[in-house]
Design a protein around this motif. Structure first.
Motif: not given
Length: 135
Positions: A26-35, A118-123
């Protein structure tokens, strides 16, 4: 730099890791859905159509590999990139995940939380580059 509102489904049964990884994303600007279990992950993937799924293997109600198989066999969810995030570091698990359609396989113990975003953004950038291009 950041997720610019891209939606990440984080399927993780460990409450601490789910909260800390979710906060970092979230701090990196992603919206997070958690399961917190496999059934919830599959339901959220189908109803929310996230941009990326981070999927644990060992979860209650439905194991990660079963969730991955269900996601990749459903035309609505099969295009969503899935990255396995697991404590299981065996090469056979990594190969099985990729053969089932996972984009990548990350071992939790080898991954700092700061590196996760970082890796999520790259992916996500890489999966966008591959959509519609030559195989």
């Amino acid at each position: 730099m950041g997720g610019l509102g891209q939606r990440i489904l984080l399927a993780e049964d460990d409450r601490f890791l789910r909260k800390s990884a979710g906060a970092m994303l979230r701090r990196q600007g992603f919206m997070v859905l958690a399961a917190e279990d496999g059934e919830e992950a599959l339901r959220l993937a189908r109803t929310e159509s996230p941009d990326l799924i981070l999927l644990d293997i060992i979860m209650p109600k439905m194991q990660g590999f079963d969730v991955l198989k269900a996601l990749k066999s459903d035309p609505h969810t099969s295009p969503i990139p899935v990255i396995i995030l697991s404590n299981l570091g065996q090469e056979s698990d990594s190969l099985a995940a990729r053969e089932m359609g996972a984009l990548d396989y990350w071992v939790k113990s080898n991954l700092a939380l700061e590196e996760l975003a970082t890796r999520v953004g790259q992916a996500l950038a890489g999966s966008r580059n591959h959509k519609g291009g030559p195989a």
